[in-house]
Design an enzyme around this catalytic site. Sequence first.
Site, PDB file in Angstrom:
ATOM      1  CG  PHE A  87      44.320  53.994  29.884  1.00 38.87           C
ATOM      2  CD1 PHE A  87      42.985  53.793  29.591  1.00 38.87           C
ATOM      3  CD2 PHE A  87      45.123  54.617  28.935  1.00 38.87           C
ATOM      4  CE1 PHE A  87      42.451  54.198  28.376  1.00 38.87           C
ATOM      5  CE2 PHE A  87      44.597  55.027  27.717  1.00 38.87           C
ATOM      6  CZ  PHE A  87      43.259  54.813  27.438  1.00 38.87           C
ATOM      7  CG  ASP A 134      38.154  48.781  30.436  1.00 41.63           C
ATOM      8  OD1 ASP A 134      38.176  48.221  31.536  1.00 41.63           O
ATOM      9  OD2 ASP A 134      38.457  49.983  30.297  1.00 41.63           O
ATOM     10  CD  GLU A 143      36.254  45.678  20.795  1.00 43.53           C
ATOM     11  OE1 GLU A 143      37.376  46.168  20.589  1.00 43.53           O
ATOM     12  OE2 GLU A 143      35.274  46.345  21.170  1.00 43.53           O
ATOM     13  CG  ASP A 144      40.644  47.640  21.028  1.00 43.55           C
ATOM     14  OD1 ASP A 144      39.537  47.263  21.466  1.00 43.55           O
ATOM     15  OD2 ASP A 144      40.922  48.846  20.877  1.00 43.55           O
ATOM     16  NE  ARG A 163      43.700  55.050  17.237  1.00 45.39           N
ATOM     17  CZ  ARG A 163      42.667  54.598  17.947  1.00 45.39           C
ATOM     18  NH1 ARG A 163      42.677  53.372  18.411  1.00 45.39           N
ATOM     19  NH2 ARG A 163      41.634  55.373  18.193  1.00 45.39           N
TER      20      ARG A 163
HETATM   21  P1  IMP Z   1      34.798  49.028  26.876  1.00 46.90           P
HETATM   22  O1  IMP Z   1      35.065  49.866  28.096  1.00 46.90           O
HETATM   23  O2  IMP Z   1      34.924  47.573  27.174  1.00 46.90           O
HETATM   24  O3  IMP Z   1      33.507  49.396  26.251  1.00 46.90           O
HETATM   25  O4  IMP Z   1      35.949  49.372  25.870  1.00 46.90           O
HETATM   26  C1  IMP Z   1      35.672  50.293  24.880  1.00 46.90           C
HETATM   27  C2  IMP Z   1      36.865  50.722  24.133  1.00 46.90           C
HETATM   28  O5  IMP Z   1      37.588  51.569  24.999  1.00 46.90           O
HETATM   29  C3  IMP Z   1      37.842  49.677  23.696  1.00 46.90           C
HETATM   30  O6  IMP Z   1      37.498  49.074  22.475  1.00 46.90           O
HETATM   31  C4  IMP Z   1      39.090  50.529  23.560  1.00 46.90           C
HETATM   32  O7  IMP Z   1      39.108  51.166  22.306  1.00 46.90           O
HETATM   33  C5  IMP Z   1      38.910  51.538  24.679  1.00 46.90           C
HETATM   34  N1  IMP Z   1      39.667  51.165  25.880  1.00 46.90           N
HETATM   35  C6  IMP Z   1      39.261  50.511  26.983  1.00 46.90           C
HETATM   36  N2  IMP Z   1      40.275  50.324  27.848  1.00 46.90           N
HETATM   37  C7  IMP Z   1      41.364  50.877  27.258  1.00 46.90           C
HETATM   38  C8  IMP Z   1      42.750  51.011  27.631  1.00 46.90           C
HETATM   39  O8  IMP Z   1      43.243  50.563  28.676  1.00 46.90           O
HETATM   40  N3  IMP Z   1      43.534  51.665  26.730  1.00 46.90           N
HETATM   41  C9  IMP Z   1      43.095  52.168  25.552  1.00 46.90           C
HETATM   42  N4  IMP Z   1      41.819  52.061  25.168  1.00 46.90           N
HETATM   43  C10 IMP Z   1      40.966  51.426  26.012  1.00 46.90           C
HETATM   44 MG    MG Z   2      38.053  49.603  20.449  1.00 50.69          MG
END
Ligand code: IMP
Ligand code: MG
Length: 180
Positions: free
Chosen positions: A152, A101, A97-98, A165
């Site tokens: 962010f 969050d 995963e990237d 990206r």
């Molecule tokens: P989640 O909030 O953990 O479900 O993250 C979902 C997706 O939101 C991640 O896989 C990213 O693609 C995107 N995301 C969450 N935080 C960031 C950020 O700080 N920058 C860019 N994308 C984010």
């Molecule tokens: Mg993602």
Amino acid sequence: MENDIQEILLTEEQIQQRIRELGEELTKEYEGKDPVIVGVLKGVVVFYADMIRQIKVPCQMDFMWISSYAGTCSTGKMDVKRDVSVDLKGRHVLILEDIYDTGNSLDFTYKHLMSKEPASLKICTLLDKPSGRKPGITLQADYVGFTIPSAFVVGYGLDFDEHYRNLPYVGVLKPEAYEK
Ligand code: IMP
Ligand code: MG
């Protein structure tokens, strides 16, 4: 594009160095296990390409595409746009995963892949933002590249409205850039 960055949080060199370290750990973990390495599109693409070349064991690549995440705040609603194509039953699976969050997407991905009855399922995320975690999400990543503060971030695969990206580093976006 670079003018929209307030601060570089992780340089190219820092990222590559950490990926080599993770690669050594993952190489040991998956020796003789022929893992399936599942990337969660699209944000993971850049990390995936670098990470997989540091995992020096026979393995298979696969991808999932889940939605959705609009702008800078997670909607919490998830949907499989493209599922994996390899049969994961009885296989050792590693999710790449990237960023971790709120946890909505990893939690969803983890449960979705668990339902396919893998022999093992582990998580490797480049970035972990624990301050963003939604209450009730207790899942832990097995491998974390960097733990970052609540800002962010963009670059190295991560986007804001599908842009940034292709920046080679991870940076914090200037507040003005959100209003464009
Ligand atoms: P989640 O909030 O953990 O479900 O993250 C979902 C997706 O939101 C991640 O896989 C990213 O693609 C995107 N995301 C969450 N935080 C960031 C950020 O700080 N920058 C860019 N994308 C984010
Ligand atoms: Mg993602």
